[in-house]
Scaffold this active site. Structure first.
Site, PDB file in Angstrom:
ATOM      1  N   ASP A 135      -5.885  -4.247  -2.397  1.00  0.00           N
ATOM      2  CA  ASP A 135      -5.600  -4.892  -3.668  1.00  0.00           C
ATOM      3  C   ASP A 135      -4.593  -6.023  -3.472  1.00  0.00           C
ATOM      4  O   ASP A 135      -4.796  -7.160  -3.902  1.00  0.00           O
ATOM      5  CB  ASP A 135      -5.061  -3.856  -4.647  1.00  0.00           C
ATOM      6  CG  ASP A 135      -5.015  -4.355  -6.084  1.00  0.00           C
ATOM      7  OD1 ASP A 135      -5.553  -5.437  -6.357  1.00  0.00           O
ATOM      8  OD2 ASP A 135      -4.452  -3.652  -6.930  1.00  0.00           O
ATOM      9  N   LYS A 183      -0.846   1.456   6.656  1.00  0.00           N
ATOM     10  CA  LYS A 183       0.599   1.670   6.767  1.00  0.00           C
ATOM     11  C   LYS A 183       0.843   2.983   7.519  1.00  0.00           C
ATOM     12  O   LYS A 183       1.646   3.831   7.129  1.00  0.00           O
ATOM     13  CB  LYS A 183       1.238   1.691   5.369  1.00  0.00           C
ATOM     14  CG  LYS A 183       2.766   1.643   5.366  1.00  0.00           C
ATOM     15  CD  LYS A 183       3.321   0.380   5.974  1.00  0.00           C
ATOM     16  CE  LYS A 183       4.864   0.380   5.890  1.00  0.00           C
ATOM     17  NZ  LYS A 183       5.444  -0.744   6.667  1.00  0.00           N
TER      18      LYS A 183
END
Length: 379
Positions: A270, A200
């Site tokens: 995750d 990100k």
């Protein structure tokens, strides 16, 4: 040759899935491989707490410190109280820095996507930093107030509210590089065509953005003759590319066949590994491994499912597939493939556990033990 495998039964449905999965793993190995597994149980979780007063006894830690392979069932983690996570504690104690989650489809399942067969990826997730560092302070605590005061007064973070809870997101070059290096070696050893850095970095430029930067630097420095970039593709070389995390979720749905190995920061990895598992049938068929440079720890990635524990309703598929990963790691890939093939044949025969039944038209639902017998019979 004998190989010692340490195993943790796990909480909730752990005992049931072990009883169903372990005979399949041993039978798949067979005698022709020349390898015999010697299983040694080490207690952890609720069972260990009842026996020793500790959910992670010193004897277990000592045994695992000498191990090079281990397998575990699911361990419970309370929300908001107690040990942050036994799973995280094990990963940190043994520096299991690489979380590895292969995701592939199985014929016979009707999944939420039209073409699950296009999903064939392996997610490498950094396991020691980011949210797994566990550096956070409760709102209103002295620690949070002190940190907020420092951030506001010394570093100019004036938008930070005084009553906020605060967490710190560390991301180092050391941890990022060793994770990407492992993912690159995996892709190259198997002749795969691409590795994607997931981040990100458009928002968090100095942590997530650095992960991307360090990954590209590593590929150019240590794998220059074997890799290339998406902008300058070269025939016969592994393409190293990157995707912003939210865009990667879209790509996983629209163009999954264009991605083979993903190297991701902790939280992104995750989310992605569970989302990809959902595309091919859910966590009941999702194996995983957490690895250091000396220990490979294979684990069922689903939860303890306490609501069905003891009722013979669990799906042992994840643990069976962990066994396949274990056998592949030990150099017997044919035995690993026998497990995967037998599991797929069982699903195609429409005899499945209750979690898979809604995805198999005309399915006959069987219990955990019976499903283990069925898979074993199809080896």
């Amino acid at each position: 040759m004998r190989k010692t495998v340490y195993w943790i039964e796990g909480d909730g449905v752990g005992p049931e899935i072990w009883r169903a999965a372990r005979p399949v793993i041993d039978a798949a190995l067979g005698l022709e491989s020349g390898l015999i597994l010697e299983w040694i149980e080490v207690p952890a979780g609720e069972k260990a707490a009842a026996e020793t007063g500790s959910p992670l006894p010193e004897a277990t830690l000592r045994a695992l410190s000498q191990a090079d392979v281990a397998v575990k069932g699911p361990l419970g983690t309370s929300v908001g109280t107690g040990i942050r996570s036994l799973n995280v504690l094990l990963r940190q104690t043994f520096d299991l820095y690489a979380g590895i989650r292969p995701v592939r489809s199985f014929r016979g399942l009707e999944t939420p996507v039209r073409h699950p067969e296009r999903v064939d990826m392996v997610v490498f997730r950094e396991n020691t930093e980011d949210v797994y560092a566990g550096i956070e302070y409760a709102a209103g605590s002295p620690e949070a107030r002190k940190l907020i005061e420092f951030l506001r007064d010394e570093l100019g973070a004036t938008s930070l509210r005084e009553d906020a809870a605060v967490g710190i997101k560390p991301m180092s070059e050391y941890a990022s590089v060793r994770l990407v290096r492992r993912a690159l070696r995996y892709a190259l050893e198997r002749g795969l065509d691409s590795l994607t850095l997931v981040h990100k970095g458009n928002i968090m430029k100095f942590t997530e953005g650095a992960f991307r930067h360090w990954g590209y630097e590593l590929a150019a420095r240590e794998f220059a003759g074997q890799t290339c970039t998406e902008k300058k593709p070269e025939a016969g070389k592994l393409v190293v590319k990157d995707r912003i995390a939210d865009a990667m979720f879209q790509e996983a749905l629209l163009r999954p066949e264009q991605y083979r190995v993903l190297a991701a920061t902790n939280l992104n990895g995750d989310y992605l590994s569970d989302a990809l598992a959902a595309q091919v049938g859910g966590l009941g068929l999702a194996p995983g491994a957490n690895m250091s440079d000396s220990l490979a720890f294979f684990e069922a990635v689903h939860g303890t499912a306490p609501d069905i524990a003891g009722w013979d309703r669990a799906n042992p598929g994840s643990l069976m597939l962990c066994g396949a990963m274990l056998l592949e790691h030990l150099g017997v890939p044919a035995a690993a493939e026998r497990i995967r093939a037998a599991l797929e044949k069982s699903i195609a025969a429409k005899t499945v556990t209750e979690d898979l039944a809604p995805q198999v038209p005309g399915a006959r639902t069987v219990g955990c033990a019976a499903f283990g017998d069925i898979v074993g019979a199809k080896l």
